[in-house]
Design an enzyme around this catalytic site. Structure first.
Site, mmCIF file in Angstrom:
data_model
loop_
_atom_site.group_PDB
_atom_site.id
_atom_site.type_symbol
_atom_site.label_atom_id
_atom_site.label_comp_id
_atom_site.label_asym_id
_atom_site.label_seq_id
_atom_site.Cartn_x
_atom_site.Cartn_y
_atom_site.Cartn_z
ATOM 1 N N ASP A 137 14.171 10.495 -5.329
ATOM 2 C CA ASP A 137 14.866 10.886 -4.097
ATOM 3 C C ASP A 137 13.867 11.425 -3.077
ATOM 4 O O ASP A 137 13.962 11.140 -1.886
ATOM 5 C CB ASP A 137 15.926 11.957 -4.387
ATOM 6 C CG ASP A 137 17.057 11.452 -5.264
ATOM 7 O OD1 ASP A 137 17.369 10.248 -5.193
ATOM 8 O OD2 ASP A 137 17.627 12.261 -6.013
ATOM 9 N N HIS A 186 19.271 17.373 -10.106
ATOM 10 C CA HIS A 186 18.442 17.267 -8.903
ATOM 11 C C HIS A 186 19.279 17.324 -7.621
ATOM 12 O O HIS A 186 18.902 16.760 -6.596
ATOM 13 C CB HIS A 186 17.581 16.000 -8.968
ATOM 14 C CG HIS A 186 18.365 14.725 -9.037
ATOM 15 N ND1 HIS A 186 19.145 14.373 -10.106
ATOM 16 C CD2 HIS A 186 18.485 13.713 -8.158
ATOM 17 C CE1 HIS A 186 19.719 13.202 -9.879
ATOM 18 N NE2 HIS A 186 19.333 12.784 -8.693
ATOM 19 N N GLY A 200 15.553 9.106 -9.690
ATOM 20 C CA GLY A 200 15.911 10.222 -8.812
ATOM 21 C C GLY A 200 15.506 11.589 -9.339
ATOM 22 O O GLY A 200 14.809 12.350 -8.651
ATOM 23 N N THR A 220 15.760 3.862 -6.163
ATOM 24 C CA THR A 220 15.242 4.797 -7.144
ATOM 25 C C THR A 220 15.166 4.054 -8.474
ATOM 26 O O THR A 220 15.836 3.043 -8.677
ATOM 27 C CB THR A 220 16.134 6.049 -7.227
ATOM 28 O OG1 THR A 220 17.496 5.653 -7.339
ATOM 29 C CG2 THR A 220 15.956 6.929 -5.994
ATOM 30 N N GLY A 221 14.330 4.551 -9.385
ATOM 31 C CA GLY A 221 13.900 3.821 -10.571
ATOM 32 C C GLY A 221 14.940 3.132 -11.417
ATOM 33 O O GLY A 221 14.948 1.909 -11.537
ATOM 34 N N THR A 222 15.820 3.891 -12.044
ATOM 35 C CA THR A 222 16.795 3.304 -12.956
ATOM 36 C C THR A 222 17.702 2.326 -12.220
ATOM 37 O O THR A 222 17.959 1.222 -12.701
ATOM 38 C CB THR A 222 17.642 4.417 -13.617
ATOM 39 O OG1 THR A 222 16.764 5.439 -14.093
ATOM 40 C CG2 THR A 222 18.457 3.876 -14.762
#
Length: 151
Positions: free
Chosen positions: A71, A98, A66, A45-47
């Site tokens: 996700d 989330h 996420g 996921t991105g970060t």
């Protein structure tokens, strides 16, 4: 539900995910296992993905963060048979906005029989398994049969 099988290749497609309070823990684990991870295809996921890539130099395909849909992107990849295993250091003591997405991700990983490590111990067992570098056959739902029964 009827089952079929799919072949998991020797070079695995591995998802790496961590909640904010566990990003440092996942980073430490990835650094400790960098050599073992290098032969595989990594997603995150991105970060988390940007942090891991920056700090380790590993090639990681970063999805959205996420909470922004990452996700769900991972869940879609799992449903398509494009993720073979997941390392997910989630925070069991703090709720995240989330949470429904997290639950859905874990549910879909279970549906498609994707191994998930949720802490350092299970991740260590997974990465050190002789199966990590072998092609293996796993059972998965027979979706065409499922669909045929429902139509």
């Amino acid at each position: 539900m009827k089952k079929t099988t799919r072949i998991v290749p020797a070079h695995k497609h591995i998802a790496l995910v961590a909640h904010d309070n566990y990003k440092a823990e996942l980073l430490r684990w990835v650094k400790e296992n960098k050599e073992a991870l290098q032969g595989h295809f990594l997603y995150a996921t991105g970060t988390t993905g940007h942090l891991l890539s920056k700090e380790t130099g590993l090639a990681i395909k970063s999805l959205l963060s996420g909470p922004m849909g990452g996700d769900q992107q991972l869940g879609a990849l799992i449903s398509e048979g494009k993720i073979d295993m997941m390392i997910f250091f989630w925070d069991p003591l703090n709720a995240v906005p989330h949470d429904p997405d997290v639950k859905a991700l874990l549910r879909i990983a279970t549906v498609w029989n994707v191994p998930v490590a949720m802490n350092r111990s299970s991740a260590k067992f997974m990465i050190s398994s002789p199966r990590m570098t072998q092609e293996i056959e796993i059972e998965i739902p027979d979706y065409p049969a499922y669909l045929a029964e429902r139509i």
